[in-house]
Design an enzyme around this catalytic site. Structure first.
Site, PDB file in Angstrom:
ATOM      1  N   HIS A  37       0.831  -1.207   0.000  1.00  0.00           N
ATOM      2  CA  HIS A  37       0.000   0.000   0.000  1.00  0.00           C
ATOM      3  C   HIS A  37       0.869   1.262   0.000  1.00  0.00           C
ATOM      4  CE1 HIS A  37      -2.786  -2.976   1.978  1.00  0.00           C
ATOM      5  NE2 HIS A  37      -3.566  -2.501   1.039  1.00  0.00           N
ATOM      6  N   GLN A  61     -18.582  -5.721  -1.083  1.00  0.00           N
ATOM      7  CA  GLN A  61     -17.736  -6.606  -1.880  1.00  0.00           C
ATOM      8  C   GLN A  61     -17.393  -7.901  -1.162  1.00  0.00           C
ATOM      9  OE1 GLN A  61     -14.670  -3.455  -1.985  1.00  0.00           O
ATOM     10  NE2 GLN A  61     -13.161  -5.092  -1.743  1.00  0.00           N
ATOM     11  N   GLY A 149      -2.949  -1.555  -7.145  1.00  0.00           N
ATOM     12  CA  GLY A 149      -1.928  -2.586  -7.216  1.00  0.00           C
ATOM     13  C   GLY A 149      -2.228  -3.615  -8.295  1.00  0.00           C
ATOM     14  N   GLU A 150      -1.180  -4.070  -8.970  1.00  0.00           N
ATOM     15  CA  GLU A 150      -1.345  -5.083 -10.002  1.00  0.00           C
ATOM     16  C   GLU A 150      -1.554  -6.481  -9.426  1.00  0.00           C
ATOM     17  OE1 GLU A 150       2.026  -4.586 -12.569  1.00  0.00           O
ATOM     18  OE2 GLU A 150       1.239  -2.739 -13.456  1.00  0.00           O
ATOM     19  N   LYS A 151      -1.348  -6.653  -8.129  1.00  0.00           N
ATOM     20  CA  LYS A 151      -1.638  -7.958  -7.526  1.00  0.00           C
ATOM     21  C   LYS A 151      -3.099  -8.326  -7.736  1.00  0.00           C
ATOM     22  CE  LYS A 151      -2.213  -8.543  -3.048  1.00  0.00           C
ATOM     23  NZ  LYS A 151      -3.501  -9.288  -2.910  1.00  0.00           N
ATOM     24  N   VAL A 178       4.259  -5.812  -4.817  1.00  0.00           N
ATOM     25  CA  VAL A 178       5.363  -5.811  -3.863  1.00  0.00           C
ATOM     26  C   VAL A 178       5.400  -7.179  -3.190  1.00  0.00           C
ATOM     27  CG1 VAL A 178       6.327  -4.739  -1.793  1.00  0.00           C
ATOM     28  CG2 VAL A 178       5.166  -3.329  -3.509  1.00  0.00           C
ATOM     29  N   SER A 187       0.091  -9.069   1.241  1.00  0.00           N
ATOM     30  CA  SER A 187      -1.365  -9.012   1.328  1.00  0.00           C
ATOM     31  C   SER A 187      -1.763  -8.854   2.782  1.00  0.00           C
ATOM     32  CB  SER A 187      -1.987 -10.295   0.763  1.00  0.00           C
ATOM     33  OG  SER A 187      -3.368 -10.372   1.073  1.00  0.00           O
TER      34      SER A 187
END
Length: 287
Positions: A37, A61, A149-151, A178, A187
């Protein structure tokens, strides 16, 4: 860094910054922040003059039986991390502030096709909840750019499509995943892992990396590649959600002549669901 809890306070603070000619960046989060983050906020600070972050654990969500109630709320620690990363304004609303009439009657935003399959298959309604809350936050902040984030690869694709289709004048920037030294993607849910599970978890990244390397070497039998990868995850103690090779832009199943691919997975280590992906751009088609 100031912290505000109402939409009115948020809009007033952003209006002051914009009135000073500042470029506005936005980083939405659910809190329980880590170095990943912080990297998003740092990227935002590099691209803009005034960085707004939000912390909101969005009930819309989360599905039935998911970890809404146990998701960590760590506001004081998060505020310090945001300050150190270069954030100027934190928006930390309540559920009532975000959904004043209740979630049952909340207008929803749905992004078809991209929301289906992968995480959407096992988490029905998840991406509708994400798109809805992000569209609300975008309307509240009205940033020039936003960093994700691309994660969360599928989420990023959904947000890009929503912004394009709804003509939102916002630049969406993806920040590379990251990782810990052993490769595990950072995470907030990694904290749920036992020491033994944490030691086994990097097998997810190793498996994806091995699959990506095979593709770079010319492997195009994606079904066989996925089967081999799944066997590796099974041996490491993971329980399958999905493991796929997809076209990186459309998320459709990969074809042999695709140049932009993503190897993408979700799997359970114990009761903890972990996701990861690796993007590949193939400069030349190999035999």
């Amino acid at each position: 860094m100031n912290t505000v809890k109402t939409v009115r306070e948020l809009r007033a603070a952003v209006a002051r910054a914009r009135g000073e000619g500042k470029r506005i960046a936005f980083v939405p989060t659910m809190g329980n922040l880590h170095s990943g983050h912080a990297a998003l906020v740092t990227k935002a600070a590099q691209r803009a003059d005034f960085v707004v972050a939000s912390i909101f654990v969005n009930p819309l969500q989360f599905g039935a039986g998911e970890d809404l109630d146990k998701y960590p709320r760590t506001l004081a620690a998060d505020q310090e991390k945001l300050l150190q990363a270069g954030c100027h304004l934190l928006f930390a609303p309540t559920v009532e502030e975000m959904y004043p009439d209740g979630m049952a009657v909340q207008t929803r935003v749905s992004v078809p096709q991209l929301s289906e399959g992968l995480c959407g298959a096992s988490r029905p309604g998840h991406f509708e909840g994400v798109a809805t809350v992000v569209s609300k936050l975008f309307n509240m902040v009205q940033p020039d750019l936003a960093v994700f984030g691309e994660k969360d690869f599928q989420q990023l694709a959904v947000i890009r499509a929503m912004v394009r289709d709804l003509n939102m004048p916002i630049q969406i920037i993806g920040e590379p995943t990251v990782r810990a030294e052993d490769g595990l993607a950072l995470s907030s849910r990694n904290g749920y892992l036992s020491p033994e599970q944490r030691a086994a978890a990097p097998a997810l990244y190793r498996t994806l990396n091995g699959m990506a390397e095979a593709i770079r070497r010319g492997q195009r039998d994606f079904s066989a590649l996925v089967a081999d990868g799944q066997a590796q995850l099974d041996a490491a103690g993971f329980r399958k959600d999905y493991l796929e090779v997809r076209h990186a832009l459309t998320l459709r199943p990969a074809q042999v002549d695709d140049r932009d691919l993503v190897v993408i997975a979700a799997a359970y280590m114990g009761s903890t669901r972990l996701i990861d992906n690796l993007y590949l751009h193939l400069e030349e088609q190999t035999a």
